[in-house]
Every structure is written in structure tokens, then in C-alpha cells.
Write a protein that holds these residues in place. Structure first.
Motif, PDB file in Angstrom:
ATOM      1  N   PRO A   1      -5.145  25.391  24.903  1.00  0.00           N
ATOM      2  CA  PRO A   1      -6.139  24.588  24.176  1.00  0.00           C
ATOM      3  C   PRO A   1      -6.272  23.202  24.778  1.00  0.00           C
ATOM      4  O   PRO A   1      -5.298  22.613  25.267  1.00  0.00           O
ATOM      5  N   SER A   2      -7.479  22.686  24.752  1.00  0.00           N
ATOM      6  CA  SER A   2      -7.757  21.370  25.303  1.00  0.00           C
ATOM      7  C   SER A   2      -8.357  20.490  24.217  1.00  0.00           C
ATOM      8  O   SER A   2      -9.322  20.873  23.560  1.00  0.00           O
ATOM      9  N   GLU A   3      -7.779  19.318  24.022  1.00  0.00           N
ATOM     10  CA  GLU A   3      -8.301  18.404  22.999  1.00  0.00           C
ATOM     11  C   GLU A   3      -9.706  17.958  23.340  1.00  0.00           C
ATOM     12  O   GLU A   3     -10.540  17.782  22.473  1.00  0.00           O
ATOM     13  N   ARG A   4     -10.014  17.847  24.637  1.00  0.00           N
ATOM     14  CA  ARG A   4     -11.351  17.412  25.048  1.00  0.00           C
ATOM     15  C   ARG A   4     -12.407  18.416  24.615  1.00  0.00           C
ATOM     16  O   ARG A   4     -13.530  18.053  24.281  1.00  0.00           O
ATOM     17  N   GLY A   5     -12.039  19.687  24.606  1.00  0.00           N
ATOM     18  CA  GLY A   5     -12.994  20.704  24.208  1.00  0.00           C
ATOM     19  C   GLY A   5     -13.309  20.675  22.738  1.00  0.00           C
ATOM     20  O   GLY A   5     -14.306  21.245  22.297  1.00  0.00           O
ATOM     21  N   PHE A   6     -12.448  20.014  21.927  1.00  0.00           N
ATOM     22  CA  PHE A   6     -12.649  20.013  20.483  1.00  0.00           C
ATOM     23  C   PHE A   6     -13.467  18.822  19.994  1.00  0.00           C
ATOM     24  O   PHE A   6     -13.866  18.773  18.847  1.00  0.00           O
TER      25      PHE A   6
ATOM     26  N   GLU B   1     -15.223  25.096  23.545  1.00  0.00           N
ATOM     27  CA  GLU B   1     -14.643  24.278  22.481  1.00  0.00           C
ATOM     28  C   GLU B   1     -13.180  24.605  22.234  1.00  0.00           C
ATOM     29  O   GLU B   1     -12.558  24.017  21.352  1.00  0.00           O
ATOM     30  N   TYR B   2     -12.614  25.492  23.029  1.00  0.00           N
ATOM     31  CA  TYR B   2     -11.184  25.788  22.913  1.00  0.00           C
ATOM     32  C   TYR B   2     -10.402  25.244  24.106  1.00  0.00           C
ATOM     33  O   TYR B   2      -9.451  24.488  23.938  1.00  0.00           O
ATOM     34  N   CYS B   3     -10.840  25.632  25.319  1.00  0.00           N
ATOM     35  CA  CYS B   3     -10.061  25.230  26.499  1.00  0.00           C
ATOM     36  C   CYS B   3     -10.749  24.160  27.331  1.00  0.00           C
ATOM     37  O   CYS B   3     -10.149  23.616  28.259  1.00  0.00           O
ATOM     38  N   GLY B   4     -12.029  23.873  27.062  1.00  0.00           N
ATOM     39  CA  GLY B   4     -12.727  22.836  27.802  1.00  0.00           C
ATOM     40  C   GLY B   4     -13.391  23.311  29.069  1.00  0.00           C
ATOM     41  O   GLY B   4     -13.963  22.503  29.802  1.00  0.00           O
ATOM     42  N   SER B   5     -13.358  24.613  29.353  1.00  0.00           N
ATOM     43  CA  SER B   5     -13.972  25.132  30.563  1.00  0.00           C
ATOM     44  C   SER B   5     -15.490  24.991  30.491  1.00  0.00           C
ATOM     45  O   SER B   5     -16.084  24.973  29.404  1.00  0.00           O
ATOM     46  N   THR B   6     -16.134  24.913  31.664  1.00  0.00           N
ATOM     47  CA  THR B   6     -17.594  24.805  31.731  1.00  0.00           C
ATOM     48  C   THR B   6     -18.206  25.991  32.470  1.00  0.00           C
ATOM     49  O   THR B   6     -19.335  25.913  32.956  1.00  0.00           O
ATOM     50  N   VAL B   7     -17.492  27.099  32.543  1.00  0.00           N
ATOM     51  CA  VAL B   7     -17.944  28.284  33.276  1.00  0.00           C
ATOM     52  C   VAL B   7     -18.203  29.424  32.292  1.00  0.00           C
ATOM     53  O   VAL B   7     -17.365  29.703  31.426  1.00  0.00           O
ATOM     54  N   ASN B   8     -19.364  30.086  32.429  1.00  0.00           N
ATOM     55  CA  ASN B   8     -19.702  31.270  31.623  1.00  0.00           C
ATOM     56  C   ASN B   8     -19.541  31.004  30.122  1.00  0.00           C
ATOM     57  O   ASN B   8     -18.724  31.617  29.437  1.00  0.00           O
ATOM     58  N   ILE B   9     -20.336  30.090  29.603  1.00  0.00           N
ATOM     59  CA  ILE B   9     -20.233  29.690  28.200  1.00  0.00           C
ATOM     60  C   ILE B   9     -20.997  30.672  27.319  1.00  0.00           C
ATOM     61  O   ILE B   9     -22.147  31.027  27.604  1.00  0.00           O
TER      62      ILE B   9
ATOM     63  N   VAL C   1     -18.370  27.849  20.341  1.00  0.00           N
ATOM     64  CA  VAL C   1     -18.796  27.950  21.732  1.00  0.00           C
ATOM     65  C   VAL C   1     -17.550  28.111  22.598  1.00  0.00           C
ATOM     66  O   VAL C   1     -16.667  27.246  22.596  1.00  0.00           O
ATOM     67  N   LEU C   2     -17.488  29.228  23.327  1.00  0.00           N
ATOM     68  CA  LEU C   2     -16.304  29.557  24.122  1.00  0.00           C
ATOM     69  C   LEU C   2     -16.715  29.967  25.527  1.00  0.00           C
ATOM     70  O   LEU C   2     -17.865  30.369  25.763  1.00  0.00           O
ATOM     71  N   CYS C   3     -15.764  29.889  26.437  1.00  0.00           N
ATOM     72  CA  CYS C   3     -15.989  30.457  27.765  1.00  0.00           C
ATOM     73  C   CYS C   3     -15.805  31.972  27.679  1.00  0.00           C
ATOM     74  O   CYS C   3     -15.341  32.504  26.666  1.00  0.00           O
ATOM     75  N   HIS C   4     -16.153  32.675  28.743  1.00  0.00           N
ATOM     76  CA  HIS C   4     -16.108  34.138  28.714  1.00  0.00           C
ATOM     77  C   HIS C   4     -14.687  34.648  28.471  1.00  0.00           C
ATOM     78  O   HIS C   4     -14.488  35.578  27.669  1.00  0.00           O
ATOM     79  N   ASP C   5     -13.695  34.054  29.127  1.00  0.00           N
ATOM     80  CA  ASP C   5     -12.312  34.522  28.953  1.00  0.00           C
ATOM     81  C   ASP C   5     -11.823  34.308  27.527  1.00  0.00           C
ATOM     82  O   ASP C   5     -11.236  35.215  26.915  1.00  0.00           O
ATOM     83  N   CYS C   6     -12.054  33.126  26.981  1.00  0.00           N
ATOM     84  CA  CYS C   6     -11.616  32.852  25.604  1.00  0.00           C
ATOM     85  C   CYS C   6     -12.361  33.752  24.615  1.00  0.00           C
ATOM     86  O   CYS C   6     -11.774  34.207  23.622  1.00  0.00           O
ATOM     87  N   HIS C   7     -13.648  33.983  24.885  1.00  0.00           N
ATOM     88  CA  HIS C   7     -14.422  34.828  23.972  1.00  0.00           C
ATOM     89  C   HIS C   7     -13.888  36.254  23.951  1.00  0.00           C
ATOM     90  O   HIS C   7     -13.797  36.890  22.905  1.00  0.00           O
ATOM     91  N   ARG C   8     -13.513  36.771  25.118  1.00  0.00           N
ATOM     92  CA  ARG C   8     -12.953  38.128  25.163  1.00  0.00           C
ATOM     93  C   ARG C   8     -11.625  38.188  24.412  1.00  0.00           C
ATOM     94  O   ARG C   8     -11.333  39.156  23.699  1.00  0.00           O
TER      95      ARG C   8
END
Length: 640
Positions: A595-600, A535-543, A576-583
Motif C-alpha cells: 500500500p502507498s499513502e500517496r495513492g490514498f 488508490e491502493y499502491c499508487g501505480s499509474t499503469v493499466n488503471i 480506482v486500482l491498477c490491473h494487478d491490484c484489481h485482479r
């Protein structure tokens, strides 16, 4: 969650029919059950409390669920020792509390859901603790409504019930209906996981850990044996007779009264009637009439008996013998009392219980058969103990005078008033079944004085000025209240009110235990997690899911990170964040991903505010700055 719902229906059906449950261990492979368990547990305050391995709900992901299921499938899952702490009890002693790790809590909740669906239809109607739709008020109402004429109360007390549950007896009870040795062995390993105290490992040879998610249900399964023994053995044994015989002396005087009235000797008939009304209409010592009633809430149980004291003592001994021989529990001889219901008061769930004897009080329903009868006699009276009143008042007094509370001086006026109102409302709601509820007027007055003194201490002014500033009269009933309003830009003000709670005896009051069954719940958080998108960058890996205890306000931090502005704008304590953003969020580092608007756009609400934050044009004051709340928004008012 259709598979989970179908599984629940199947388990409940087998439980209601008394059919055995098979292949239970394979049910632990269902990921939907873990998602539902997560949806229930993540809101609890203890979800962010670490166990012995430091694990909490923060960082929850579908990958973690898959890892747990994989370990369970290959029988590699190992229960971690719980962290042992102690909390004070009312009697000054300490109660041990075990805090499991997050993964253990999650697996325990899945086990609880399966066992609850199966055993709930089999539990006795006289069991009211830790069950859906039941609570202390349902137990007390059963006593109030169905125990008329009780002569003796047997107050049951079990020494250290939850700490002394015999593991082998519990496993044998489970094995009667659950035909799955792997599951029974899994539960055995959970019970024997031990605990850490002062970083020293201790083995658990007995008991269910207080604080464990599944412990209340296991205790109910264990004590259901007592329920069935009393219901199927003791009650039929000590119940006889359809109704009591008539009192011969009462009948003789009634015939005498009628004869005098036929002769026109009205004054003599009235005198005989007065003598008649001093006697019971039935033989209270009828040897052919016996009744035994029973109710249990957790490990507290109460029996009501119509008969002699010697027989009540025999019942007490029979229950003690059953507990010792079949459940390996010991009945406390000091606290298990036989109380005369007409002249003394028993204690149950914080209430005093006695049988009414009020010859002067008569029914006033003119035109009915009960007109002018002593209908109150024999009914059960529930009252507030004097000791409870003294304890509640002592908290707000010192040296016979009310005092302010230093621990609240630094809180806002809104929080102070709301906390006092919430505390008093909780006491009133719990004792709403007591006929002497008006006794709480004294506590209300003392708490109001303590409240005004606390506000006066905070603002370094007088109590009189606090009343001048906050006192109002309700338009509906004219009751005096203290009102604090917090204005908000573009919104209705937050309102906290002290007072206005009627002390009215309410026999329909109902406080039930928290809803446990959440099989068919697909919360918004689960939808966001299963969307598998940061929900920050829009990534779909390691949520993963980031959890915080509360959302800080603008006043508490000058510079608010962008991710926190987003959480406040959504009024959520999860993201809800990806692993990198969560760290990066966890360790307070600058965000590596843009940041990605699509993720928001997981919700259509507050889109304009979110876009401003994404573009860096949003002001912290423009977003929600509430300091507390839960998933779904914050309250508009408190105490109303």
C-alpha cells in the motif's frame, strides 16, 4: 467536458430549429461522451448485472473506452445479443426484459444523449413519458387543469407497443432528420442484435428491447408521429366554435327571476331560481362547439372530447387507422374504450378520471364574480380506484386479518420501519393529486398493524410491548409515530420513523421522470479515474475501477481486507486500482503490491483514519460500517 457541452448546445440548437443533423457517427468518437455516460450508468443496480458475455461495469477503464471507440471508428463494433429474462406484470402475465452487456449499455447511452439533445426540443408538449421535467403527475395535472367540460374520454391502448415497433418505420423516421447512413446502419444493427433465452439465440424482427438504455427514447421518437398527427390533424379537425351558446330555457328562467324580484315577489323569484340552478347555463349539445384534447405517457394515451359519442367513436377509428397504416401498430379494440365522462370513470396512469357534476357545491369566494356559482361542475376529478386500494391492502392481510411479513423478520428494526415508511410514502406521493386521498387512512392502519406484528414476530413479543417501546408523539402536530433509533459513537443516531405523513390533497405534487441529461457532469469518480493513479499502491499503469454492490459491515465479516476498510472509510462503492491490484481484489488473493499513502490522498477527508489503515494500526470498528449507501455518503435518517 467543455467539448461535450458545446456539442450538446449545437445539437439542441439544430433540433429546436428543425435543421437536419449530419456526421452523427463521428460524434461517437468523442471519449468525453463515454465518460459522461459512465458517470450516469455506474450508479444503477443493473450496472453489475452481467449480460450474455458476462461483462459488467467492474473493471471499467479509459483503455476500454479507447478500444470501443477504435472498433466503432473502423466499423468493427458488434452488438452482442441481450440476455432475456421475464418479470411478472400486475395482470399475472410476464413482461420480457432484455439485459445488454456493459459495453452495449455504454454505447447506447452515448446514442441516447445525442438523440435526446436533438429530438427533445421537437417533442410535443403533450408527451410526458421518459422526458426531463415530465412525469405521470405532469400528465395528470394537464388533464386536471385544462380539460374542463370534457364529455367523453377515449382511453387508448396499443397492443404490445414496445415489442411491435417496426424497425424500418423507425429507421425511416430517424433518416428524415439524421443525414448519416453509417449512424442509421449502426442503429439498425443494434435493433437486430437479437437476444439469448435459455442459451438459444433469437432474432429480433421488430420492437425495441425493454431494458435497453436507448429504448425509451426510440419509443418516444416513434410515438411522436402519433403526437404530431393528433396535434396537427385531429385537434384542428375536431375543434370549432369560440364558446357554447346560452341555454334558452336557462336564460328564460333568469329573466323571469329578475322580473319577479322587480315586482317584489321575492318568494316566487327564489322558487324560479331553484329551477334555474337545475339547468346548465349553456347548451351542452351545441352543434357549433367541439373540443378535442390529448395527452400521452409512454404508450398510454388519453383523449378528452366535447361532442357526441358517435363523433368520439369516429376519432377512435381514425387513430386506429393511423396507427395501423403509418406506424404498423394495432389498437386494442377491447381496451380502447369510449367512456362517458359525466357518469363513468376512465382509467389513466393508475387514477380514475371523471368530469364532476355537483349541483349542490358552490363557490364561497365572496365579492367575486364566481360567488355562489356551481363552479365545480365540469371540472376534472382524479381519484384512487377501489381496486388499487384492495390490491395494496391485500399485500398485508390474509383471511381478513393483518399479517406479519416473514421476508423482513431477519432485517434490523431500523430497516423494517424504514422500508414500511418508504413504501407508504411512495403510495401517498403518487396519489397526492386524488381528491379522495384520505381513503389511504385504511391502508395506513393496516400497514401499521403489519409493521408492529412483524417487529413482534422478530423479537417474539406482543404488539402491545412494541408500541410501549417505540411509540412517540410528534411535537409539531401530535401525530402518533413509531420511532427506532440506532446510536452511533461520536455521531448522531440513525432514526427511522413510521407515520406522520399527512394525507392532504396536494394539487402541486410533482413526480417527474429521472433526470436523463448529464452532459455537464464531472463526478468525483471521473476525477479519480482521469487522475490515472491506483488508490491502493499508487501505480499509474493499466488503471481500472473496481465496483461492488454494497459495503459489508463489520458484523458480516470478521476479518476485513485492507482495501475494503479503505472503501468503508471513504463511504464509496468504487475504488480506482491498477490491473494487478484489481485482479487480487476480484479473486480474493493477498495483495501483491504494497500500500502507498500517496495513492490514498485523492481526498483530504478522513486522512487520519486512512493513515492508520495504511500503517496497519486502524481498527475495523473505527471506520465507517454502514451497510448501504451511494457515492457521496449515507443517509442519517430514514422516513423523516
Amino acid at each position: 467536458m467543455q467539448i461535450a457541452e458545446a456539442l450538446q448546445a449545437l445539437i439542441r440548437e439544430r433540433g429546436s430549429k428543425g435543421l437536419p443533423l449530419e456526421r452523427v457517427y463521428r460524434m461517437l468518437f468523442n471519449p468525453e461522451l463515454y465518460l459522461i455516460a459512465y458517470a450516469k450508468l455506474y450508479r444503477n443496480d443493473g450496472a453489475l448485472t452481467p449480460g450474455t458475455n458476462g461483462e459488467t461495469v467492474d473493471g471499467m477503464s479509459t483503455a476500454k473506452i479507447k478500444a470501443i471507440i477504435n472498433d466503432i471508428r473502423h466499423e468493427r463494433y458488434r452488438w452482442k445479443p441481450a440476455r432475456r429474462i421475464y418479470i411478472p406484470k400486475k395482470n399475472g402475465k410476464l413482461r420480457p426484459l432484455s439485459i445488454p452487456s456493459w459495453s452495449d449499455k455504454l454505447v447506447q447511452e452515448v446514442i441516447r444523449m445525442i438523440l435526446s439533445a436533438y429530438y427533445e426540443p421537437q417533442f410535443s408538449d403533450r408527451s410526458h413519458g421518459f422526458r426531463e421535467g415530465h412525469g405521470p403527475h405532469t400528465a395528470l395535472r394537464e388533464v386536471k387543469e385544462t380539460w374542463k367540460g370534457t364529455a367523453w374520454f377515449i382511453e387508448g391502448d396499443i397492443k404490445g407497443c414496445f415489442d411491435n415497433v417496426d424497425h424500418q418505420v423507425l429507421l425511416d423516421i430517424l433518416a428524415r432528420n439524421i443525414r448519416d447512413n453509417r449512424f442509421i446502419r449502426f442503429v439498425k444493427h443494434m435493433l437486430e442484435a437479437g437476444y439469448m433465452e435459455d442459451w438459444r439465440y433469437n432474432t429480433t424482427y421488430s420492437g425495441t428491447p425493454q431494458g435497453g438504455v436507448v429504448s425509451p427514447l426510440l419509443a418516444n421518437v416513434y410515438l411522436n408521429e402519433l403526437d404530431q398527427y393528433v396535434t396537427r390533424t385531429l385537434i384542428p379537425k375536431w375543434t370549432k366554435g369560440h364558446k357554447r351558446c346560452w341555454n334558452n330555457e336557462y336564460s328564460r328562467l333568469k329573466w323571469r327571476e329578475q322580473a319577479l324580484r322587480k315586482q317584489g315577489r321575492t318568494e316566487e323569484a327564489k322558487a324560479v331560481r331553484k329551477e334555474t340552478q337545475k339547468l346548465p347555463s349553456v347548451d351542452t349539445r351545441d352543434e357549433g362547439y367541439r373540443r378535442l384534447r390529448y395527452v400521452r405517457y409512454a404508450d398510454d394515451y388519453l383523449l378528452g372530447f366535447v361532442g357526441s359519442k358517435a363523433e368520439a367513436e369516429n376519432i377512435k377509428e381514425e387513430i386506429g387507422q393511423f396507427l395501423q397504416e403509418h406506424l404498423k401498430l394495432e389498437q386494442s379494440e377491447e381496451k380502447t374504450l369510449v367512456t362517458h365522462a359525466w357518469t363513468e370513470k376512465a382509467r389513466f396512469l393508475g387514477y380514475e378520471v371523471k368530469t364532476a357534476q355537483l349541483d349542490d357545491q358552490r363557490s364561497k369566494a365572496v365579492g367575486t364574480k364566481a360567488h355562489n356559482r356551481r363552479s365545480t361542475n365540469g371540472t376534472i376529478l382524479l381519484s384512487i380506484p377501489q381496486g388499487v386500494m384492495d390490491d395494496k391492502c391485500r399485500k398485508h392481510t390474509e383471511g381478513g386479518k393483518t399479517k406479519h411479513r416473514n421476508e423482513k423478520v431477519n432485517d434490523s428494526d431500523f430497516s423494517i420501519v424504514a422500508s414500511y415508511q418508504s413504501e407508504f410514502r411512495g403510495i401517498v406521493n403518487y396519489y397526492a393529486l386524488a381528491y379522495n386521498l384520505s381513503r389511504l387512512n385504511k391502508l395506513r392502519w393496516i400497514m401499521e398493524q403489519a409493521l408492529t406484528k412483524t417487529l413482534a414476530r422478530k423479537h417474539k413479543t406482543s404488539v402491545k410491548r412494541i408500541y410501549e417501546k417505540h411509540a412517540e408523539r410528534r411535537k409539531t402536530d401530535g401525530r402518533k409515530t413509531l420511532v427506532v433509533r440506532v446510536p452511533r459513537d461520536g455521531k448522531e443516531p440513525l432514526v427511522a420513523v413510521w407515520g406522520g405523513i399527512p394525507l392532504t390533497w396536494n394539487l402541486n405534487a410533482n413526480i417527474v421522470d429521472r433526470e436523463q441529461r448529464v452532459w455537464n457532469t464531472r463526478t468525483e469518480l471521473l476525477q479519480r479515474l482521469l487522475a490515472n493513479e491506483c488508490e491502493y499502491c499508487g501505480s499509474t499503469v493499466n488503471i481500472e475501477v473496481h465496483h461492488i454492490r454494497r459495503v459489508i459491515s463489520n458484523k458480516e465479516k470478521d476479518r476485513v481486507p485492507q482495501w475494503l476498510q479503505l472503501m468503508r472509510a471513504r463511504r464509496r462503492k468504487t475504488m480506482v486500482l491498477c490491473h494487478d491490484c484489481h485482479r487480487d481484489v476480484t479473486y480474493g488473493r493477498p495483495m501483491r503490491n504494497a500500500p502507498s499513502e500517496r495513492g490514498f490522498m485523492w481526498t483530504g477527508k478522513r486522512t487520519s483514519s486512512l493513515r492508520k489503515i495504511i500503517n496497519g494500526t486502524g481498527e475495523p470498528d473505527a471506520v465507517n460500517s454502514c451497510t448501504s449507501g451511494s457515492e457521496g455518503g449515507s443517509r442519517k435518517s430514514a422516513g423523516m
